[in-house]
Design a protein around this motif. Structure first.
Motif, PDB file in Angstrom:
ATOM      1  N   LYS A   1       0.856  -1.171   0.000  1.00  0.00           N
ATOM      2  CA  LYS A   1       0.000   0.000   0.000  1.00  0.00           C
ATOM      3  C   LYS A   1       0.901   1.231   0.000  1.00  0.00           C
ATOM      4  O   LYS A   1       2.112   1.138   0.206  1.00  0.00           O
ATOM      5  CB  LYS A   1      -0.922   0.014   1.224  1.00  0.00           C
ATOM      6  N   LEU A   2       0.290   2.393  -0.203  1.00  0.00           N
ATOM      7  CA  LEU A   2       1.052   3.629  -0.246  1.00  0.00           C
ATOM      8  C   LEU A   2       0.195   4.757   0.307  1.00  0.00           C
ATOM      9  O   LEU A   2      -0.984   4.892  -0.044  1.00  0.00           O
ATOM     10  CB  LEU A   2       1.469   3.955  -1.681  1.00  0.00           C
ATOM     11  N   SER A   3       0.789   5.568   1.181  1.00  0.00           N
ATOM     12  CA  SER A   3       0.122   6.754   1.718  1.00  0.00           C
ATOM     13  C   SER A   3       1.020   7.961   1.495  1.00  0.00           C
ATOM     14  O   SER A   3       2.214   7.908   1.823  1.00  0.00           O
ATOM     15  CB  SER A   3      -0.157   6.599   3.217  1.00  0.00           C
ATOM     16  N   THR A   4       0.475   9.030   0.941  1.00  0.00           N
ATOM     17  CA  THR A   4       1.237  10.258   0.719  1.00  0.00           C
ATOM     18  C   THR A   4       0.424  11.450   1.215  1.00  0.00           C
ATOM     19  O   THR A   4      -0.806  11.393   1.298  1.00  0.00           O
ATOM     20  CB  THR A   4       1.561  10.461  -0.770  1.00  0.00           C
ATOM     21  N   TYR A   5       1.114  12.522   1.550  1.00  0.00           N
ATOM     22  CA  TYR A   5       0.426  13.730   2.003  1.00  0.00           C
ATOM     23  C   TYR A   5       1.246  14.960   1.632  1.00  0.00           C
ATOM     24  O   TYR A   5       2.456  14.891   1.390  1.00  0.00           O
ATOM     25  CB  TYR A   5       0.217  13.707   3.525  1.00  0.00           C
ATOM     26  N   ALA A   6       0.584  16.100   1.593  1.00  0.00           N
ATOM     27  CA  ALA A   6       1.228  17.399   1.426  1.00  0.00           C
ATOM     28  C   ALA A   6       0.358  18.430   2.120  1.00  0.00           C
ATOM     29  O   ALA A   6      -0.884  18.330   2.106  1.00  0.00           O
ATOM     30  CB  ALA A   6       1.398  17.752  -0.048  1.00  0.00           C
ATOM     31  N   SER A   7       0.986  19.415   2.772  1.00  0.00           N
ATOM     32  CA  SER A   7       0.213  20.445   3.465  1.00  0.00           C
ATOM     33  C   SER A   7       0.971  21.760   3.461  1.00  0.00           C
ATOM     34  O   SER A   7       2.206  21.792   3.355  1.00  0.00           O
ATOM     35  CB  SER A   7      -0.098  20.021   4.905  1.00  0.00           C
ATOM     36  N   LEU A   8       0.209  22.822   3.605  1.00  0.00           N
ATOM     37  CA  LEU A   8       0.751  24.174   3.673  1.00  0.00           C
ATOM     38  C   LEU A   8       0.081  24.869   4.838  1.00  0.00           C
ATOM     39  O   LEU A   8      -1.155  24.872   4.940  1.00  0.00           O
ATOM     40  CB  LEU A   8       0.470  24.926   2.365  1.00  0.00           C
ATOM     41  N   SER A   9       0.872  25.461   5.743  1.00  0.00           N
ATOM     42  CA  SER A   9       0.309  26.125   6.914  1.00  0.00           C
ATOM     43  C   SER A   9       0.890  27.524   7.064  1.00  0.00           C
ATOM     44  O   SER A   9       2.027  27.789   6.639  1.00  0.00           O
ATOM     45  CB  SER A   9       0.585  25.310   8.182  1.00  0.00           C
ATOM     46  N   TYR A  10       0.105  28.410   7.686  1.00  0.00           N
ATOM     47  CA  TYR A  10       0.505  29.803   7.862  1.00  0.00           C
ATOM     48  C   TYR A  10      -0.078  30.285   9.173  1.00  0.00           C
ATOM     49  O   TYR A  10      -1.246  30.003   9.492  1.00  0.00           O
ATOM     50  CB  TYR A  10      -0.028  30.644   6.692  1.00  0.00           C
ATOM     51  N   SER A  11       0.717  31.009   9.983  1.00  0.00           N
ATOM     52  CA  SER A  11       0.212  31.462  11.273  1.00  0.00           C
ATOM     53  C   SER A  11       0.681  32.883  11.582  1.00  0.00           C
ATOM     54  O   SER A  11       1.735  33.333  11.123  1.00  0.00           O
ATOM     55  CB  SER A  11       0.648  30.515  12.393  1.00  0.00           C
ATOM     56  N   LEU A  12      -0.143  33.565  12.386  1.00  0.00           N
ATOM     57  CA  LEU A  12       0.115  34.929  12.833  1.00  0.00           C
ATOM     58  C   LEU A  12      -0.105  35.005  14.336  1.00  0.00           C
ATOM     59  O   LEU A  12      -0.799  34.170  14.919  1.00  0.00           O
ATOM     60  CB  LEU A  12      -0.852  35.913  12.158  1.00  0.00           C
ATOM     61  N   LEU A  13       0.465  36.027  14.968  1.00  0.00           N
ATOM     62  CA  LEU A  13       0.028  36.384  16.307  1.00  0.00           C
ATOM     63  C   LEU A  13      -1.362  36.995  16.212  1.00  0.00           C
ATOM     64  O   LEU A  13      -1.669  37.724  15.269  1.00  0.00           O
ATOM     65  CB  LEU A  13       0.981  37.391  16.949  1.00  0.00           C
ATOM     66  N   GLU A  14      -2.193  36.679  17.198  1.00  0.00           N
ATOM     67  CA  GLU A  14      -3.538  37.260  17.192  1.00  0.00           C
ATOM     68  C   GLU A  14      -3.504  38.722  17.649  1.00  0.00           C
ATOM     69  O   GLU A  14      -4.244  39.561  17.120  1.00  0.00           O
ATOM     70  CB  GLU A  14      -4.455  36.421  18.092  1.00  0.00           C
ATOM     71  N   GLN A  15      -2.641  39.020  18.632  1.00  0.00           N
ATOM     72  CA  GLN A  15      -2.525  40.406  19.098  1.00  0.00           C
ATOM     73  C   GLN A  15      -1.117  40.658  19.615  1.00  0.00           C
ATOM     74  O   GLN A  15      -0.702  39.993  20.576  1.00  0.00           O
ATOM     75  CB  GLN A  15      -3.553  40.672  20.202  1.00  0.00           C
ATOM     76  N   PRO A  16      -0.372  41.580  19.005  1.00  0.00           N
ATOM     77  CA  PRO A  16      -0.678  42.330  17.784  1.00  0.00           C
ATOM     78  C   PRO A  16      -0.601  41.421  16.559  1.00  0.00           C
ATOM     79  O   PRO A  16       0.023  40.359  16.612  1.00  0.00           O
ATOM     80  CB  PRO A  16       0.416  43.405  17.755  1.00  0.00           C
TER      81      PRO A  16
END
Length: 866
Positions: free
Chosen positions: A564-579
C-alpha cells in the motif's frame, strides 16, 4: 534559500508521480462506498455454557453461522481462504460468542504470550458491538490464540481506546489444524437500552499473523471514513434486562521507601500502608458511576523526565488507570489534561521565597534562618468520580468530579528547631460536564464545560466549549468546528494584590473530503491572546491565528512491489492574534509504504520553512515586542520498521534539519538518530532496546533576563515575565542521549513480569551570548562571561510482577528506582559514560510495594433463589 525551494518542489513532484496509479473514476467511487450490511441472528439459550474451547454443546451446533470474512489487509476485498465460523448465543445474564478459525496447521497459528491488553506476535479473534447502533460508539473484545485478552472502546474522539477495561471471560484451545475461541461477555460489562427487541451493530475480526492478514465479517473498506459505521447487524435480541451493575474493587497496599537524604538523626527507611476502593454502579441501563476512594497511584510507571529548554511545559503521559479508562466523553474537544488533577501544587516552587532569613542578635549570636523539611511535589486526591453513559436516543452524558485536599510544605527554624506549615495548594474541586449528541451520517454535536474551584481567594477557572461534525449522507465530505470560551476569576496563589481576571476564546473550522483515495481539507482557527484552558486542560501557546491546506493520496491495494502507499502534502501559515504579526509559514510532505516481499515499512517526511519569528522563547509579555528570528530551514526525516513476526526485528529513525546562514552565523543544524532492536527468545521471553541520539548545533535560545542597561544576569524565568528589559540569548550545542531497555517474561496469559531501565542525559554547552533587543535585533554581549553549561541526568528502573488471579482481581509487586542529577558550569560534562557513572553512583530513591485488588460483583455475591 533557492536550493531549499528547488529541493522541496523536487520531492513534492517525485512523491506525486510515485503515488499515481491507474484507476477509473467509477472504481474510485465504488471503493469509497460503504459495503452492504450483513445480518446475523443471535440464539437465546436457557442453560449457561461451560467455557472450554470445545463448542460441543447442542446450542452451538444449532445457531446460525457467520462466515466468509472479507480481507482488510494487505489486500482489501477478497474472501478469506481459510474460513472463520462464528456463532452468537445469549441468555438472561450474558452474551456468548463461539468462533472456529480454520488454518493450514498448528505451526501457522502464532501464539506469543503477552500481558493483558497487549496482543503481541499472535493470531487473534475479536467481536465488536455497537449496542445503540449509532454508528459512532462501540465496544471491542479481542482474545489471542494464546488466551490473552484485549478490550477497548471505539469513539469519534479517541478512536480505539485500549485503556478501557471490562471484566469478561474467555477460553481458547487448539483443535487439530484449527484454533477455537469461546467468549462470555456479561451484560454488566456493556450498556444497552431496555427495548423489548434490539438490533446492535456487529462485526467480527480475525488476524492471521503468519500471513499478516486481517479480516472482517462485514466488509470494512479503508477508503471509507469511519470504522463503526461499516459494521453489520446483530438481530434476534429479545427481552434483555440490563442487570444491576454494582461492583466493588477494594485494595490494600504496602510500601517500603528508601530515601538517600533525610533529616539528621532519622532513618532513611519508611513504611506505609494504604487502603481504598474503586466502585462501579450502574445507575440505570445507560449510565454508570465510577468512583475511586482514597486512590493510590504509587505503582504507575515513572515519567520520562527530560531537560526542558523551551518556554513551555513538558506534557507527560497519563499512567493512572482511573484517568485513562472510559474517558472518551471527557476528552471531547481536547479540553481535559488529566495530569492537572493531583498535579504539582501551585505554590511548590515558591516555598523558598517564604523562608525567614537569618539575622544576628544584639548579643552577637547568629540566627541561621529556616530550611525546608518537606515539600510534597504532588497533590493527594481525596476522591474522584465519573458518571457517564449514552441514552437510547444517542445522547451521551458525562460528569467528572475530583477533590484534592490542602497541601502544606513543612519548614524548620535552624536555631530553635520550631516547625511551621506553609500552604502550597488550597482545597480544590475539579469538575467536567459533557453532553454529546450522536446524529445521522456519522455526525455529532457536543457541549463541554470544565471548572476548577479553589478554597479561599485563589482564582477559579472555567472553560466552556461547543463542537460539531456534520457529514453528508454519502460520508464523503464533513464540516468540523468548535468554539471555546475561557475565564479566570480571583487572585494568584499567595499574591493578594495580583488579580488574574481573564477572559479568552478559541474557534476552529475545517471542511474536508473524508473518503476515497484522494482526500483534502482546509481549516482556520484563532486562539486569542487571553485564552487559557490550562487549569484543567493543556495549551502550549495561545495568541495564534492559523490556517492550513492539506491533501492526501492513498493506494490501499498491493501494486508493483508494494502492499500500500500513503502520501500527504500540506501548507500552513500562522500569525500572532494580538498584535497581528507574522509567525511562520511551512510546507510539509511525506509518505510511507510497506514492501510486499519482506513487509518492511518505510517512510519519509520533508519540510520547508521560511523565516520564522518566535515570540515565545524570549519569555516577555505582552508578546510582539521581542522575538527570536529563526532563519529559513529545511528538514528531511525517515524511518524503517522491519517485520515483527521474525525473532529479530528493528526500528530505525533518523532526520536532519539545515538552516540558512543568518548574518555571520553559519553551521546551524539539528540531527537525530534512533535505533530500536528487539529479540523474541520464545513465546514467553522478549527484549527491546532503544537508543536515541539528538544533536542541536549552534542552536539559539533563551539564556536569561537582562536589565535594560546592565550586562548581568537577572536569573532564569520559569514562566513568562513582564517587560523587564532586554533578553540574554545563547548560542549553544545541545546533545541528548536516551537509552531504554525492556525485558518481559510472561508466565501465563494471566501472569507476567516486566522490567524497564531508562537513562537520559542532556548536555548543554554555550559558545557565546547576545543581547536581544525589541524587534528581533541582536547585538553581541562580550562582557557576559558566566559559564552556563549544564548537564541533566535521569535514571529510572520500573520492575513489575502482575498476576490476574481472578477476573478483575490482581496482585502486583513493583520495585521503582529513581535518581537524577543536575550539574552546572565546570561540573557539567559532555562525556556519556562519565554521566552514566555519575548517575549510577548518585544516591537513588528506592521503593518496593505490593498491592492487592479484589473484584467483587454484586450479581455473583447475591443469594440465588430457588
Amino acid at each position: 534559500m533557492r536550493r531549499f525551494l528547488l529541493l522541496g518542489w523536487l520531492i513534492l513532484y517525485t512523491g506525486a508521480a510515485w503515488g499515481q496509479a491507474p484507476a477509473t473514476v467509477s472504481a474510485a467511487a465504488d471503493a469509497a462506498k460503504v459495503a452492504p450490511k450483513r445480518k446475523l441472528q443471535a440464539t437465546r439459550i436457557s442453560t449457561p455454557l461451560k467455557l472450554d474451547g470445545a463448542l460441543d454443546e447442542a446450542a452451538w451446533q444449532a445457531a446460525p453461522i457467520a462466515t466468509q470474512f472479507y480481507e482488510y489487509e494487505p489486500t482489501p476485498g477478497p474472501i478469506e481462504k481459510h474460513p472463520t465460523e462464528v456463532r452468537v448465543l445469549y441468555d438472561d445474564n450474558a452474551i456468548y460468542i463461539g468462533a472456529i478459525m480454520h488454518d493450514v496447521s498448528q505451526d501457522s497459528i502464532l501464539r506469543e504470550l503477552s500481558a493483558r491488553d497487549n496482543i503481541g506476535n499472535s493470531d487473534w479473534f475479536g467481536v465488536f458491538f455497537d449496542t445503540y447502533n449509532d454508528h459512532l460508539n462501540a465496544y471491542e473484545f479481542i482474545v489471542t490464540s494464546g488466551g490473552v485478552q484485549f478490550d477497548a472502546r471505539q469513539s469519534p474522539t479517541n478512536g480505539e481506546d485500549g485503556n478501557w477495561n471490562a471484566v469478561w471471560d474467555s477460553h481458547t484451545a487448539l483443535r487439530g489444524t484449527d484454533w477455537v475461541a469461546e467468549i462470555r461477555i456479561p451484560y454488566s460489562a456493556i450498556r444497552f437500552s431496555k427495548a423489548t427487541e434490539q438490533v446492535w451493530g456487529l462485526n467480527f475480526g480475525r488476524q492471521r499473523r503468519s500471513s499478516r492478514q486481517k479480516f472482517f465479517w462485514n466488509e470494512v473498506k479503508p477508503a471509507v471514513s469511519g470504522f463503526v459505521n461499516q459494521w453489520g447487524e446483530l438481530t434476534g435480541l429479545k427481552d434483555l434486562q440490563p442487570p444491576l451493575r454494582l461492583s466493588l474493587t477494594p485494595y490494600v497496599s504496602a510500601y517500603v521507601n528508601h530515601y538517600p537524604y533525610n533529616e539528621q538523626g532519622k532513618q532513611n527507611m519508611t513504611t506505609s500502608f494504604n487502603g481504598g476502593a474503586d466502585v462501579k454502579w450502574g445507575i440505570n441501563e445507560s449510565f454508570t458511576l465510577d468512583a475511586t476512594l482514597v486512590p493510590d497511584f504509587g505503582q504507575v510507571q515513572s515519567d520520562n523526565q527530560v531537560l526542558n529548554l523551551s518556554p513551555f511545559e513538558v506534557q507527560y503521559n497519563e499512567n493512572r488507570q482511573f484517568f485513562t479508562e472510559g474517558t472518551e466523553l471527557f476528552n471531547k474537544g481536547g479540553l481535559f489534561y488529566s495530569r492537572r488533577v493531583g498535579a504539582t501544587p501551585l505554590g511548590f516552587g515558591g516555598v523558598e521565597d517564604q523562608l525567614r532569613a537569618g539575622y544576628q542578635n544584639d548579643d552577637g549570636s547568629r540566627h541561621r534562618g529556616e530550611f525546608i523539611v518537606q515539600n510534597p511535589g504532588v497533590t493527594r486526591l481525596l476522591n474522584a468520580t465519573k458518571v457517564s453513559g449514552r441514552t437510547s436516543k444517542g445522547l451521551g452524558i458525562g460528569v467528572f468530579n475530583a477533590i484534592s485536599n490542602d497541601v502544606y510544605a513543612t519548614v524548620q527554624d535552624s536555631t530553635s528547631g520550631a516547625r511551621r506549615d506553609v500552604l502550597t495548594q488550597p482545597l480544590s474541586n475539579y469538575n467536567i460536564v459533557v453532553l454529546d449528541q450522536s446524529l445521522k451520517n456519522n455526525s455529532y454535536v457536543s457541549l463541554i464545560n470544565t471548572n476548577v474551584t479553589r478554597a479561599g481567594s485563589t482564582y477559579d477557572a472555567n472553560v466552556t466549549g461547543g463542537l460539531f461534525r456534520f457529514a453528508n449522507k454519502a460520508n464523503s465530505y464533513a464540516l468540523d468546528g468548535r468554539v471555546v470560551y475561557s475565564n479566570r476569576r480571583g487572585k494568584a496563589f499567595g499574591k493578594e494584590d495580583d488579580v488574574t481576571d481573564q477572559d479568552g476564546y478559541k474557534y476552529y473550522l475545517s471542511f474536508n473530503k473524508i473518503s476515497g483515495k484522494f482526500t483534502w481539507g482546509v481549516d482556520h482557527g484563532i486562539e486569542s491572546h487571553s485564552y487559557n484552558p490550562n487549569d484543567l486542560g493543556l495549551l502550549f501557546a495561545n495568541n495564534n491565528i492559523s490556517q492550513s491546506l492539506y491533501a492526501n493520496y492513498n493506494i490501499y491495494k498491493p501494486f508493483w512491489k508494494l502492499n500500500k502507499l500513503s502520501t500527504y502534502a500540506s501548507l500552513s501559515y500562522s500569525l500572532l492574534e494580538q498584535p497581528r504579526l507574522y509567525q511562520d509559514l511551512g510546507f510539509y510532505t511525506g509518505g510511507n509504504t510497506t514492501i510486499t516481499k519482506n513487509f518492511l515499512t518505510v517512510g519519509f517526511d520533508y519540510s520547508l520553512i521560511p523565516v520564522t519569528r518566535d515570540y515565545f522563547d524570549p519569555r516577555r509579555t505582552p508578546l510582539g515586542k521581542y522575538y527570536v528570528r529563526k532563519p529559513a530551514n529545511t528538514g528531511l526525516s525517515g524511518f524503517i520498521s522491519s517485520d515483527y513476526r521474525k525473532k529479530f526485528a528493528y526500528d530505525l529513525n533518523g532526520g536532519v534539519r539545515l538552516f540558512a546562514a543568518d548574518g555571520d552565523r553559519t553551521g546551524r543544524t539539528s540531527a537525530s538518530l534512533s535505533i530500536s532492536p528487539r529479540y523474541r527468545v520464545s513465546n514467553q521471553l522478549s527484549f527491546v532496546y532503544a537508543l536515541s541520539v539528538e544533536r542541536n548545533q549552534n542552536q539559539i535560545g533563551y539564556a536569561g533576563g537582562l536589565d535594560s542597561s546592565l550586562p548581568y544576569d537577572n536569573g532564569f524565568l520559569t514562566s513568562f515575565g513582564g517587560d523587564e528589559g532586554d533578553v540574554l540569548l545563547g548560542r549553544r550545542n545541545v546533545t541528548t542521549f536516551t537509552n531504554t531497555t525492556t525485558a518481559t517474561y510472561t508466565f501465563t496469559n494471566r501472569m507476567s513480569f516486566n522490567i524497564r531501565l531508562r537513562h537520559y542525559v542532556s548536555n548543554v554547552h554555550y559558545r557565546d551570548f547576545s543581547r536581544l533587543h525589541p524587534n528581533g535585533i541582536e547585538t553581541p554581549e562580550p562582557a557576559y562571561e558566566r559559564n552556563r553549561d549544564n548537564t541533566f541526568n535521569a535514571f529510572n528502573i520500573d520492575a513489575v510482577y502482575s498476576w490476574w488471579f481472578a477476573p478483575g482481581s490482581q496482585v502486583s509487586i513493583v520495585w521503582k528506582n529513581a535518581g537524577s542529577s543536575f550539574f552546572e558550569a565546570n561540573a557539567a560534562t559532555p562525556l556519556y559514560f562519565d554521566n552514566l557513572s555519575n548517575t549510577i553512583n548518585t544516591p537513588h530513591n528506592n521503593n518496593v510495594s505490593i498491592k492487592v485488588l479484589y473484584y467483587l460483583d454484586y450479581l455473583a455475591l447475591r443469594p440465588r433463589r430457588g
